[in-house]
Design an enzyme around this catalytic site. Structure first.
Site, PDB file in Angstrom:
ATOM      1  CG  ASP A 323       3.470  76.117  -6.444  1.00  0.00           C
ATOM      2  OD1 ASP A 323       4.217  75.675  -7.254  1.00  0.00           O
ATOM      3  OD2 ASP A 323       3.504  76.694  -5.165  1.00  0.00           O
ATOM      4  CG  ASP A 360       6.681  62.705   5.995  1.00  0.00           C
ATOM      5  OD1 ASP A 360       6.347  63.972   6.252  1.00  0.00           O
ATOM      6  OD2 ASP A 360       6.790  62.419   4.940  1.00  0.00           O
ATOM      7  CG  PHE A 391      11.210  66.868   1.086  1.00  0.00           C
ATOM      8  CD1 PHE A 391      11.171  65.887   0.118  1.00  0.00           C
ATOM      9  CD2 PHE A 391      10.736  67.894   0.581  1.00  0.00           C
ATOM     10  CE1 PHE A 391      11.383  65.891  -1.361  1.00  0.00           C
ATOM     11  CE2 PHE A 391      10.572  68.277  -0.833  1.00  0.00           C
ATOM     12  CZ  PHE A 391      10.864  67.197  -1.831  1.00  0.00           C
ATOM     13  CB  THR A 395      17.994  65.577  -0.961  1.00  0.00           C
ATOM     14  OG1 THR A 395      16.875  65.473  -0.309  1.00  0.00           O
ATOM     15  CG2 THR A 395      19.176  65.875  -0.642  1.00  0.00           C
ATOM     16  CG  MET A 397      15.644  61.280  -1.995  1.00  0.00           C
ATOM     17  SD  MET A 397      16.925  60.086  -1.733  1.00  0.00           S
ATOM     18  CE  MET A 397      18.311  61.163  -1.240  1.00  0.00           C
ATOM     19  CB  SER A 398      12.110  62.718   3.629  1.00  0.00           C
ATOM     20  OG  SER A 398      10.979  62.029   3.499  1.00  0.00           O
ATOM     21  CE  LYS A 410       7.779  59.660   2.748  1.00  0.00           C
ATOM     22  NZ  LYS A 410       8.424  59.976   3.971  1.00  0.00           N
ATOM     23  CG  ASP A 541       2.777  77.904   1.098  1.00  0.00           C
ATOM     24  OD1 ASP A 541       3.825  77.613   0.417  1.00  0.00           O
ATOM     25  OD2 ASP A 541       2.058  77.107   1.339  1.00  0.00           O
ATOM     26  CG  ASP A 545       6.784  79.336  -2.809  1.00  0.00           C
ATOM     27  OD1 ASP A 545       7.341  78.699  -3.706  1.00  0.00           O
ATOM     28  OD2 ASP A 545       5.992  79.020  -2.159  1.00  0.00           O
TER      29      ASP A 545
END
Length: 700
Positions: A323, A360, A391, A395, A397-398, A410, A541, A545
């Site tokens: 990642d 956020d 988020f 999508t 987005m959040s 955003k 993590d 995953d």
């Protein structure tokens, strides 16, 4: 342009274990005791090479008491002395091999004792279905139980935080003294480990492991070798050594007829000594120690592996899937600049960005709020009546649903474009519902800087772009260059756009990258590489995953990650350092290099021992030219060769435990180096040592 200060680490973090020091006093005494206990034939038979030496010791011991047991021999007194010396040397050869294994196991058992000292039965506050609390012993907790923990309590079992926020001391596990903040609902901070201590506030956790199956229990099983099983390569090498032993047994069985033919008869004891000297006892005696030491080195790097198979697989890895965020870059992308578009002002962008980020709690979100406040922005709505939108990978987005019905978002530029189009209505504003022509320019500008561009909008109006700054970790390019020289391909996965991904990939020095990656892309990349016959390793993590970690040949989960990720992986990094995967590849390759080097050295030794014993046997028939080492007698040659054969095992124990120094070379280069150092050296060293022993011992 306004920028936030971003701190970078001063240097690479030492990933070695910082847990309480293992008490190594008495380690050698315990190893010596274990070496004699391992003389039990039920244990000895597990190592074919050393079992042959064990049987040879029994045969020569019988011949010491009765030299004529298998036929009449001249000069019985001298023959009894020779047989006794051979028996003694063969006995210590087996003991030294057992000692090598015992010393490796002893280090693990000492670490296990230190870990056990951190584990103790505690009283837990179990939450009952009616909301009441029942005091129970921690050993009575089962998976699914909920437990309340307050400041000062020891966490009774592994679990996931379901309620509360608190700092936890994990130094007993990771060795790091700084407390860790634990809270529910996040992949990186909701998992707690039994045996750690809560320092502040209180938590409610859901138990995720039954008694005896917790994290510390698995660590103890790992380091003390209780769960160690032979790896495929180790089994294959054991079979090879067994075959070589059979070959030398056949070769030795042809010597007596030839010796009788030329008038130089031999005895059974001498043939046993010749067999032991020629079979690969060095690597046979050290093979288990090498494997155990490999597991120990992984534990020293604060990594728990489910088996030696996972450790060894690291050495065979062809592809690393990494990642970007937290692995290649520092992890916490911070807002560095607001770029207005569509005719909006910088103040407008700051206000909308703040509104989109008030819920956020990620480092990125907090940095956006901090940057907006630096520009004078403030919330103009009642946050108690607003609703946060988290988020999601789908999508990308959040944002925030405002009390007046407005929607502030955003996220990735393409996602925001889709959001705006879906809400496009005519509201009398020429800018509304359209994609600003200067949006793509701002997007490319941020991407070319290697940053992450986030578009920000309200309803169907795009206000601007947030520049999230990424910093590549120092020293990674050099490490990726090392992996490349070893033939390991590196692939970076990121949710960023292709331009940003290419800039970061070039700066970091990875071989390939996948931009705008989804969790499904991770599995696809791994399967594509495996379809080409490659072994793949990756880190992760999060719960999303877990499928990819299970699919990979080597999956390394972060200790700070979710329980699902830990269960899917075959390794867990206690330090939660994604770059540790590179260290694990190095450890795995060092394990294979050490095994190959000592195997080469052991087989090369046979050449010198052959020239030490065989020629002196036939020299008794008057063929003195064969004795090129000019050894005093056949008896002296045999004793000298056997003494060297026995002493070389303990002499190589430090190398077997520490491992051959790792160098980032290709397979061909490693082979050439092994042949030059351990092949040629393995031929020369016995010639010198055996000659010196022959000069020292009085036997002639």
């Amino acid at each position: 342009m306004t920028s936030n200060s971003i701190s970078t680490p001063s240097g690479p973090r030492d990933s070695r274990r910082h847990t309480p020091k293992v008490d190594m006093s008495g380690l050698y005494q315990r190893a010596i005791r274990e070496a004699f206990i391992k003389l039990d034939p039920r244990h000895a038979i597990q190592n074919p090479v050393m079992f042959v030496v064990w049987l040879g010791t029994i045969v020569t011991a019988l011949l010491t008491f009765d030299p004529n047991l298998f036929g009449t021999v001249p000069d019985t007194g001298k023959q009894r002395l020779l047989n006794g010396l051979i028996t003694l040397i063969l006995f210590f050869t087996v003991v030294f091999a057992n000692f090598a294994e015992a010393i490796a196991e002893g280090r693990g058992k000492a670490q296990a004792d230190a870990l056990r000292s951190t584990r103790s039965d505690t009283t837990a506050r179990k939450l009952l279905p009616d909301g009441s609390i029942q005091q129970v012993n921690s050993t009575e907790l089962r998976r699914g139980d909920q437990v309340k923990i307050v400041a000062g309590d020891m966490i009774p079992a592994d679990g996931e935080v379901v309620q509360g926020i608190a700092s936890v001391d994990e130094s007993a596990i990771t060795g790091e003294s700084a407390p860790v903040l634990k809270q529910p609902g996040t992949d990186i901070a909701s998992s707690v480990t039994g045996g750690t201590r809560i320092l502040s506030d209180e938590l409610v956790i859901r138990v995720t492991s039954d008694p005896g199956q917790g994290f510390i229990d698995r660590m103890i099983a790992l380091v003390e070798g209780a769960s160690r099983s032979k790896t495929p390569n180790e089994i294959a090498l054991t079979v090879l050594l067994a075959v070589l032993t059979l070959v030398f047994l056949i070769v030795v069985s042809t010597v007596p007829p030839l010796a009788n033919f030329v008038g130089a008869p031999t005895t059974i004891a001498i043939m046993v000594a010749l067999l032991v000297a020629l079979i690969p006892t060095t690597i046979g005696g050290l093979l288990s120690a090498i494997g155990i030491a490999g597991m120990d080195r992984v534990a020293q790097f604060n990594v728990i592996a489910t088996s030696g198979r996972a450790v060894e697989a690291c050495g065979d890895i062809n592809t690393l899937v990494l990642d970007k965020t937290g692995t290649i870059t520092l992890g916490n992308r911070l807002a560095d600049e607001f770029i207005p578009v569509n005719g909006h002002s910088l103040e407008d962008v700051a206000a909308i960005s703040l509104a989109a980020s008030v819920f956020d709690e990620t480092p990125e979100g907090r940095s956006i709020v901090a940057l907006a406040e630096q520009l004078g922005a403030s919330a103009t709505f009642d946050s108690q009546k607003a609703e946060g939108v988290e988020f999601s990978a789908r999508t990308r987005m959040s944002g925030t649903n405002l009390p007046d019905g407005g929607e502030v978002r955003k996220g990735a530029v393409d996602s925001i474009k889709g959001f705006v189009r879906s809400r496009s209505v005519s509201v009398g504003d020429s800018r509304s519902g359209s994609i600003p022509t200067d949006l793509d320019a701002a997007y490319e500008h941020v991407s070319k800087l290697g940053g992450t561009p986030l578009a920000v909008c309200k309803d169907n109006d795009i206000y601007g772009v947030i520049y999230l700054k990424d910093i590549v970790k120092p020293g990674l390019r050099e490490r990726f260059d090392q992996l490349r020289r070893m033939g390991v391909k590196t692939i970076m996965l990121t949710g960023d756009n292709r331009i940003t991904a290419s800039v970061i990939a070039q700066e970091a020095g990875v071989d390939d990258f996948i931009a705008e990656a989804t969790p499904e892309d991770k599995i696809s990349v791994i399967r594509a590489e495996q379809a080409q016959g490659k072994l793949v390793a990756m880190t992760g993590d999060g719960t999303n995953d877990a499928p990819a970690l299970a699919q990979a040949n080597v999956g390394v989960a972060m200790n700070s990650g979710t329980q699902a990720a830990k269960e899917a992986a075959n390794m867990v990094d206690l330090d939660s350092d994604p770059t540790k995967l590179i260290d694990l590849v190095t450890i795995g390759k060092q394990l294979l290099i050490t095994r190959g080097a000592l195997t080469t050295f052991s087989i090369a030794n046979d050449i010198a021992k052959y020239f030490a014993i065989i020629p002196t046997i036939f020299a008794a028939a008057g063929i003195g030219a064969l004795n090129i080492m000019r050894l005093k007698s056949p008896e002296s040659a045999i004793i000298s060769a056997l003494i060297y054969n026995a002493l070389i095992i303990p002499a190589l124990i430090p190398l077997a435990l520490k491992g051959v120094k790792f160098r980032p070379l290709t397979a061909d280069q490693l082979l050439q180096r092994n042949i030059l150092i351990y092949g040629v050296g393995g031929v020369i060293a016995p010639f010198i040592a055996i000659k010196l022993i022959d000069l020292i011992i009085p036997f002639s």
